[in-house]
Every structure is written in C-alpha cells, then in structure tokens.
Design a protein around this motif. Structure first.
Motif, short mmCIF file in Angstrom:
data_model
loop_
_atom_site.label_atom_id
_atom_site.label_comp_id
_atom_site.label_asym_id
_atom_site.label_seq_id
_atom_site.Cartn_x
_atom_site.Cartn_y
_atom_site.Cartn_z
N TRP A 69 -1.09 6.14 -2.34
CA TRP A 69 -1.77 4.90 -2.73
C TRP A 69 -3.23 4.93 -2.30
N HIS A 101 -6.75 3.87 -1.03
CA HIS A 101 -7.24 2.92 -0.03
C HIS A 101 -6.15 2.42 0.91
N CYS A 102 -4.99 3.08 0.93
CA CYS A 102 -3.97 2.64 1.89
C CYS A 102 -4.42 3.01 3.30
N GLN A 147 0.82 -1.21 0.00
CA GLN A 147 0.00 0.00 0.00
C GLN A 147 0.86 1.27 0.00
#
Length: 331
Positions: free
Chosen positions: A275, A277-278, A162
């Motif tokens: 990134w 949705h990290c 991520q």
C-alpha cells in the motif's frame, strides 16, 4: 483432469476412500467409514457421540489442510510444553516486567540499511517505516536484531486502511528477498522466511513449493467467524527460539501458534507491504533469556506425546484424579 474442470476444482476433490492425516499431511488407506465398526462396538453412548464428533472434526480439518507440506506447519511437529491455543507463562512473565527503555526499543527497531528501496525509516520516528507509492511492487524491511535464542515479543502497529491486498508480518533470515514485482505475500514465499498475511488470514513458508494454511484456526464451538477485521491495528509477534515457534496475539486475544520448527536459525522481524504511503511501526516489548522447562511441564508433555495427538481426548478416561486430568488438559 476432466474437461472444463479447473485446477481449483480438482484441488478440492477428496476421495471418500482415504483419510488425510491432519497432523502429518499424509493419506492413509482408512477412510471415515472404516471407523464405523469400532464406533458401533462402543458400549457407552456418550463415548460414541464424542468419538464421532472428534473424528468428524479431524477429518474436516484434514481435508482443509491436506495440501500442506511446509515443515513449519504446526501440525507437523511435536506438542509444546504449553497448549498451542493458549499463551505460555513466559509471555505473561515478559508482559508483567514492563517495556524496555527507549534506547533498547530503538536498538530493536527497523533497520534503515536493510530494506527495499521503496521503503524508508522516518527520521523523526525510527520505529516507523514509510512505503513510497510505487505501483506493482511488494516491499520489505528487516529489523536491526536477529534472534537465535531466548523469548522475544514485539508489537506491530499497521492501520487497517493501509494494508491493501497483501499485508504480511513475520520473521526471516538475512537472505530473505526484500523486493518483488507485482503484489504478493513475499514474506513466506521462500524457505528463508515465515509470514502471516493479516489480510488473507493465511500463513506461508516456502509457498513456492507448498500451500499456505488458514490462521488463526476456528476450531472451538461457539467462536465467531474469523475475518480480516479481527486483526486490529496492533498485533503482537511472539518468538520463542528456545522451543522454536512463533505465535501472534492482539490486545484482546491470543491467536495461537502459527509456525514451528524454527530452532537453529537467526530470524529477524520483517514485514512486506504493497500500500502506497502506508506507515508501519514496531515496538520491542522485551525478551527473556533461555531457561530449562519445569519438571511438571516435561512430565505433562511426555504423557501427552505418549497418548498421541489423535487420541488426546481420551485423557478423560485415564484412572487419575480430576486435578491431574485438568493439568494434562492445560486447565
């Protein structure tokens, strides 16, 4: 610039007639060859070999860091009371005292009111942020508490998959920019923050006016080559506002001091992410109140400063007992 030659090629050209001082970042009129008469006059063959080896190592590191002008670069500062490459006794003391209670940990967590709009703190987990999947955007969040004194450690958990192209952890003041267009290492871009990019393995401070530097440094013989996989999911951020430095460590290894010259500021934990949705978690491991250095540590630092960074290997020649020699070498 020669025709067809890129700026990158120009940046790596080094004139053999000059030596760049690794510790000051400045050039001198003395090159490597000017040391040869001195080295040839050494009567002891072992001393000669050791001096040549140390000299070559310094020159190689100097060339690699010759463009560094940042005041936060560790080599531009005096030695600490402990070896830069080894954890201080205060870190061991803090880790032995155990984690703070949950209320204290949450008090030092991410600040949901001090973030990029593309980031939010999870309602069911106040220690974890979530970044929205926004393209061409770099987003940051600060911690709730800023530190101006004392010794503090927090753990960042950032999954390897991520991180993307730019994943930066570090500290910044209340003026640090929290959003920018495109993908970049935003923490460390200005003089308001200090960032370690755990993907590029470089440190940045005021990067718009100075270049970053490789971190962690691989200077010991026999060490494995450092790559981005060497920075695991969990990494410890170590901030000593009494001595004014920041260091990093993993569960397996102390990575060393990344920044110096931090005294006199109020600095917050901070990360920048690209990134989508990290999720990045922070856990405050505790802090220690300011305390004066031990007299033994003051004496060692004074002797090492008198010898000088460039000649520190000569401590082996001092007419003192082996125990004192080892003490001066942090052994």
């Amino acid at each position: 610039m020669a025709k067809g030659e890129s700026m990158e090629q120009q940046r790596h050209v080094v004139d053999n007639s000059s030596e760049v001082d690794f510790f000051t970042g400045e050039s001198s009129i003395f090159g490597l060859n000017s040391f040869e008469p001195v080295l040839r006059n050494r009567s002891n063959a072992l001393d000669l070999a050791r001096d040549q080896k140390n000299l070559l190592k310094r020159v190689k590191l100097s060339i690699a860091n010759s463009k560094i002008k940042s005041p936060a670069f560790p080599g531009n500062h005096d030695m600490l009371y402990h070896d830069d490459t080894m954890p201080s006794s205060r870190l061991e003391q803090l880790m032995l005292q155990g984690k703070p209670n949950r209320a204290t940990i949450e008090q030092h967590a991410w600040n949901p009111e001090d973030r990029s709009l593309n980031i939010y703190v999870k309602e069911d987990d106040p220690l974890t942020l979530h970044r929205q999947p926004v393209a061409q955007s770099t987003d940051c969040i600060r911690g709730k508490v800023g530190y101006s004194k004392g010794f503090h450690v927090w753990k960042i958990v950032w999954p390897l998959r991520q991180r993307g192209t730019n994943a930066v952890i570090g500290v910044g003041n209340s003026d640090t920019q929290l959003h920018s267009l495109g993908y970049n290492s935003l923490i460390g871009w200005s003089e308001d923050s200090y960032g370690f990019d755990i993907v590029k393995l470089k440190c940045f401070h005021n990067a718009k006016q100075s270049e970053g530097w490789a971190f962690p440094n691989q200077i010991n013989e026999g060490e494995e080559e450092i790559d981005k996989s060497s920075i695991p999911e969990s990494i410890y951020c170590i901030l000593d506002m009494d001595e004014g430095y920041m260091a990093f460590a993993t569960d397996e290894k102390y990575l060393g001091v990344a920044f110096k010259g931090l005294k006199g500021q109020v600095l917050y934990p901070i990360v920048s992410a690209v990134w989508g949705h990290c999720e990045i978690s922070i856990t405050y491991m505790g802090g220690l109140q300011p305390e004066p250095p031990r007299l033994l540590a003051i004496c060692r630092k004074t002797v090492r400063q008198h010898i000088g960074k460039r000649n520190i290997y000569k401590v082996l020649k001092l007419p003192i007992p082996i125990n004192l020699t080892n003490f001066l070498q942090f052994k």
